[in-house]
Write a protein that holds these residues in place. Structure first.
Motif, PDB file in Angstrom:
ATOM      1  N   TRP A  71       7.769  -1.250   3.716  1.00 40.65           N
ATOM      2  CA  TRP A  71       8.404  -0.443   2.630  1.00 40.65           C
ATOM      3  C   TRP A  71       9.130  -1.540   1.481  1.00 40.65           C
ATOM      4  CZ3 TRP A  71       8.325   4.832   1.587  1.00 40.65           C
ATOM      5  CH2 TRP A  71       7.732   5.727   2.590  1.00 40.65           C
ATOM      6  N   ILE A  72       8.915  -1.410   0.298  1.00 42.33           N
ATOM      7  CA  ILE A  72       9.758  -1.922  -0.826  1.00 42.33           C
ATOM      8  C   ILE A  72      10.640  -1.144  -1.596  1.00 42.33           C
ATOM      9  CG2 ILE A  72       9.637  -3.658  -2.641  1.00 42.33           C
ATOM     10  CD1 ILE A  72       7.040  -4.368  -1.550  1.00 42.33           C
ATOM     11  N   HIS A  73      11.742  -1.202  -1.541  1.00 34.17           N
ATOM     12  CA  HIS A  73      12.744  -0.469  -2.439  1.00 34.17           C
ATOM     13  C   HIS A  73      12.789  -0.928  -3.622  1.00 34.17           C
ATOM     14  CE1 HIS A  73      16.563   1.629  -3.341  1.00 34.17           C
ATOM     15  NE2 HIS A  73      16.860   0.411  -4.065  1.00 34.17           N
ATOM     16  N   ILE A  74      12.387   0.285  -4.603  1.00 28.74           N
ATOM     17  CA  ILE A  74      12.231  -0.115  -6.044  1.00 28.74           C
ATOM     18  C   ILE A  74      13.607   0.275  -6.894  1.00 28.74           C
ATOM     19  CG2 ILE A  74      10.802   0.379  -8.232  1.00 28.74           C
ATOM     20  CD1 ILE A  74       9.278  -1.137  -6.128  1.00 28.74           C
ATOM     21  N   VAL A  82       3.402  -1.075   1.185  1.00 26.12           N
ATOM     22  CA  VAL A  82       2.307  -1.924   1.157  1.00 26.12           C
ATOM     23  C   VAL A  82       1.348  -1.403   2.408  1.00 26.12           C
ATOM     24  CG1 VAL A  82       1.509  -4.455   1.450  1.00 26.12           C
ATOM     25  CG2 VAL A  82       3.718  -3.888   0.310  1.00 26.12           C
ATOM     26  N   VAL A  83       0.229  -1.387   2.111  1.00 28.72           N
ATOM     27  CA  VAL A  83      -0.950  -0.849   3.105  1.00 28.72           C
ATOM     28  C   VAL A  83      -1.888  -1.984   3.298  1.00 28.72           C
ATOM     29  CG1 VAL A  83      -2.574   0.795   3.652  1.00 28.72           C
ATOM     30  CG2 VAL A  83      -0.262   1.500   2.772  1.00 28.72           C
ATOM     31  N   GLU A  88      -8.166  -6.213   1.260  1.00 26.50           N
ATOM     32  CA  GLU A  88      -7.025  -6.528   0.381  1.00 26.50           C
ATOM     33  C   GLU A  88      -5.984  -5.550   0.892  1.00 26.50           C
ATOM     34  OE1 GLU A  88      -7.110  -4.635  -3.629  1.00 26.50           O
ATOM     35  OE2 GLU A  88      -8.937  -3.510  -2.962  1.00 26.50           O
ATOM     36  N   ASP A  89      -4.524  -5.734   0.316  1.00 24.01           N
ATOM     37  CA  ASP A  89      -3.657  -5.085   0.477  1.00 24.01           C
ATOM     38  C   ASP A  89      -3.382  -4.253  -0.729  1.00 24.01           C
ATOM     39  OD1 ASP A  89      -2.996  -6.647   2.935  1.00 24.01           O
ATOM     40  OD2 ASP A  89      -1.401  -7.490   1.911  1.00 24.01           O
ATOM     41  N   VAL A  90      -2.873  -2.928  -0.350  1.00 21.86           N
ATOM     42  CA  VAL A  90      -2.815  -2.223  -1.491  1.00 21.86           C
ATOM     43  C   VAL A  90      -1.216  -1.710  -1.514  1.00 21.86           C
ATOM     44  CG1 VAL A  90      -3.458   0.258  -2.337  1.00 21.86           C
ATOM     45  CG2 VAL A  90      -5.307  -1.186  -1.238  1.00 21.86           C
ATOM     46  N   VAL A  91      -0.683  -1.310  -2.639  1.00 17.69           N
ATOM     47  CA  VAL A  91       0.607  -0.935  -2.915  1.00 17.69           C
ATOM     48  C   VAL A  91       0.381   0.476  -3.436  1.00 17.69           C
ATOM     49  CG1 VAL A  91       2.876  -1.346  -3.959  1.00 17.69           C
ATOM     50  CG2 VAL A  91       1.341  -3.351  -3.436  1.00 17.69           C
ATOM     51  N   LEU A  92       1.058   1.207  -2.751  1.00 15.85           N
ATOM     52  CA  LEU A  92       1.219   2.669  -2.999  1.00 15.85           C
ATOM     53  C   LEU A  92       2.743   3.061  -3.637  1.00 15.85           C
ATOM     54  CD1 LEU A  92      -0.700   4.179  -0.134  1.00 15.85           C
ATOM     55  CD2 LEU A  92      -1.636   3.618  -2.190  1.00 15.85           C
TER      56      LEU A  92
END
Length: 121
Positions: A71-74, A82-83, A88-92
């Protein structure tokens, strides 16, 4: 690229993960309440019902080689998840308040199922 059905499964997993973590976090604080035995029993039952669904969803994602990495705190309103999936990695991006509301609704749904199953006995 993550397929729509995989994204739905990831979203369901995230909700279950947040529900389990929230209930576990609240469980530790219930001992300070006057009616702690009642609330602890409710949370225990909820965790017993939610955990198998959580682990099943996690296993299903693992079979599809999909993993929630971090998890990335915006800011105070949004977080990115980040999945990792094959290729590839996907950012939701998720709205925190919307997730909180969805987790609450999920827990209420489980409570209703528990209540319905105990009333039919």
């Amino acid at each position: 690229m993550i397929k729509p059905d995989e994204r739905r499964n990831v979203h369901e997993y995230i909700l279950l993960d947040m529900a389990v973590k929230s209930l576990q976090n609240d469980y530790d604080k219930l001992g300070n309440l006057k009616m702690s035995k009642v609330y602890i029993e409710i949370v225990d039952v909820l965790l017993k019902v939610i955990r198998p669904d959580y682990y099943n969803k996690k296993r299903m994602l693992a079979k599809q080689k999909i993993e929630v990495v971090k998890w990335i705190h915006i800011d105070q309103y949004f977080s990115d998840v980040v999945v990792k999936n094959p290729g590839e990695d996907v950012v939701l991006r998720y709205a925190k308040q919307a997730l909180k509301t969805q987790v609450e609704n999920l827990i209420f749904q489980y409570l209703k199922e528990i209540s319905d199953s105990t009333n039919t006995i």
